[in-house]
Design a protein around this motif. Sequence first.
Motif, PDB file in Angstrom:
ATOM      1  N   TRP A  54      10.698  10.497   9.491  1.00 30.39           N
ATOM      2  CA  TRP A  54      11.276   9.424  10.306  1.00 30.39           C
ATOM      3  C   TRP A  54      10.202   8.973  11.290  1.00 30.39           C
ATOM      4  N   LEU A  55       9.866   7.686  11.224  1.00 27.19           N
ATOM      5  CA  LEU A  55       8.860   7.117  12.105  1.00 27.19           C
ATOM      6  C   LEU A  55       9.508   6.414  13.282  1.00 27.19           C
ATOM      7  N   VAL A  86       1.807   0.999   5.000  1.00 23.99           N
ATOM      8  CA  VAL A  86       3.203   1.423   4.841  1.00 23.99           C
ATOM      9  C   VAL A  86       3.534   1.595   3.361  1.00 23.99           C
ATOM     10  N   MET A 102      12.947   4.754   9.039  1.00 20.61           N
ATOM     11  CA  MET A 102      12.286   4.057  10.140  1.00 20.61           C
ATOM     12  C   MET A 102      13.252   3.857  11.298  1.00 20.61           C
ATOM     13  N   TRP A 198      12.465  -4.428   4.775  1.00 17.16           N
ATOM     14  CA  TRP A 198      11.972  -3.046   4.703  1.00 17.16           C
ATOM     15  C   TRP A 198      12.633  -2.268   3.569  1.00 17.16           C
ATOM     16  N   VAL A 203      11.894   1.581   1.967  1.00 17.97           N
ATOM     17  CA  VAL A 203      12.398   2.439   3.043  1.00 17.97           C
ATOM     18  C   VAL A 203      13.787   2.940   2.666  1.00 17.97           C
TER      19      VAL A 203
END
Length: 586
Positions: A54-55, A86, A102, A198, A203
């Motif tokens: 998890w960013l 990414v 994210m 995303w 993601v």
Amino acid sequence: MAAQHTERQPWKEAVVYQIYPASFADTNGDGWGDLPGIISKIDYIKSVGADVIWLSPIYASPQNDMGYDVSDYRSIHAPYGTLADVDRLISELRARGMKLWMDLVVNHTSDEHKWFKESRRSKDNPKRDWYFWRDPKYDAQGVMKPPNNWKGIFGGSAWTYDEPTGQYYLSLFLPTQPDLNWTNSELRQAVHDDIRFWLDRGVDGFRIDSMNLMSKHPDLPDGEITSPDEEYQSGAKWFASGPRMHEYLRELRTKVFDAYNAVTVGELGFTKDVESVSKYVAKSRQEINMLFTGDIIDMDFGVTGKYVPGGGFHPRHIRTLTEKWQTAMPQFDGWNTLYLDNHDSGRSVTRYGSDDPRYRIYAAKLLSTYLTTLSGTLFLLAGQEIGMANMPRDMGIEHYIDVEGRNYYMQVLQSRGGDHGKMGDVMQELQLKARDHGRLPMQWTAGPNAGFTDPETRPWMTVNPDHKMGWNVGAQRDDPNSVLSFWKQSLVLRKKFADIFIYGAFEIIPESASHERVLAYRRKDYSTDKEALVLLNFSDQDSTITAPWIIGWTFLRGNYSTPPVHGETVVLRPYEAVVYSSGFTL
């Protein structure tokens, strides 16, 4: 422990490794962590036992609040890298069977976002209603005042005056972070489109920042006056969990997330009661998979605020919260998050354990035992697996750079006549709870800058000098007795006995049957007689408890090299963690 069964899902069994991008690994020598640095460490992260990264925010941002002020949702903050980075990160994770989540920051944007630049141009701009604009109020003396008396989350008024159009805009955090108006359907559609951008790249899920602030009471009424000596008051009653909150989440779920099978974790501020939480995460509601309620990292707050003296941690706090959520979630088919550290908190080993050199390794392993023996999805902040602690207590205010802590310090300093010598009580609180501690650069080696960046580079944030004393990955990687090795073993054990530790029944052992500083609970496989007993001594003193139920049970593991002495009583040493088993062994 009545029979209870929950649907099994990979995300429920996952270990989520949170990375604060600026602080993880710098590959280009500019003092900031970057995406190539994260990519270079994927094999290490997987070796710890993580399934998901998890960013924290990596979007384009002027960084007034470390990326939680987004200026473009489809671009990357240049020091972190590029969209191509990414894509490569996602590809490398996929190759190892891992996923990427994210941060999603859509309660507010930066004032540099193109939406806000349009919105502020004129009162009749098509995007004016994408934010909250209101006329000033005037007091009896004709002095201009904000539209209401809400206090900003970082202090001061929650409203910012904009000279060109003569109106205020709502900015619950910083003046440079205007709040989005989710009642506007065109705004919601634009947000949905940015999220799909995303998801289409691969993601797998999102942690939704300040989630329940997206719906405010439409009248934006004054907050109740609870602090008569202050000009501004809490407006949380009116700006948190507003009347359309659940509508917005169901819309996100049905129109966006479900099509991608995306996992969602909401940050739920100001709302911690079981009934309200159930409305967000009960499976039947079809809204959010999990929530961070925040109460587990608020345990040592003062009565009237985070940094207000008079708080402090006691094991009864963690006992109460553990029992509350472990027993509540199964009742409405919800699911817990398990965490003690994140980017908004001090390090748990300092706050809830001990960073005293005599006890630190035991305390870090105790907290590992706690997190890995409870039901829920486990979240691990980078560095937690090596026992990273807060900055040393002799480091002054000059080392604290986060806007939240510094704003509070400066407000109190001003009220005390600018005398830094009168700020000892505030510094004591910052030394425990400031967000800076959770954002310290990752400690990879004992070398200069802890191996986070080049030796000659000045990191963006203070490096904890304790990296030279064995608190780094290099020193712990091959040490079977290290905190890192203990975490790896804990996560293997958790997954091996998922029927007990992830999906099993929970029963607290009441304080009256143990000791005031011991947290004790049982975990049981619903379908067999396999059972575990966990004893955790949150104390630097021996704690003796009466435990006749242990007779005949097997010592499974502990954080000391030898088991504790026990018969019908168990003598737990300082910060000792012990797991006993019945019906199974390693």
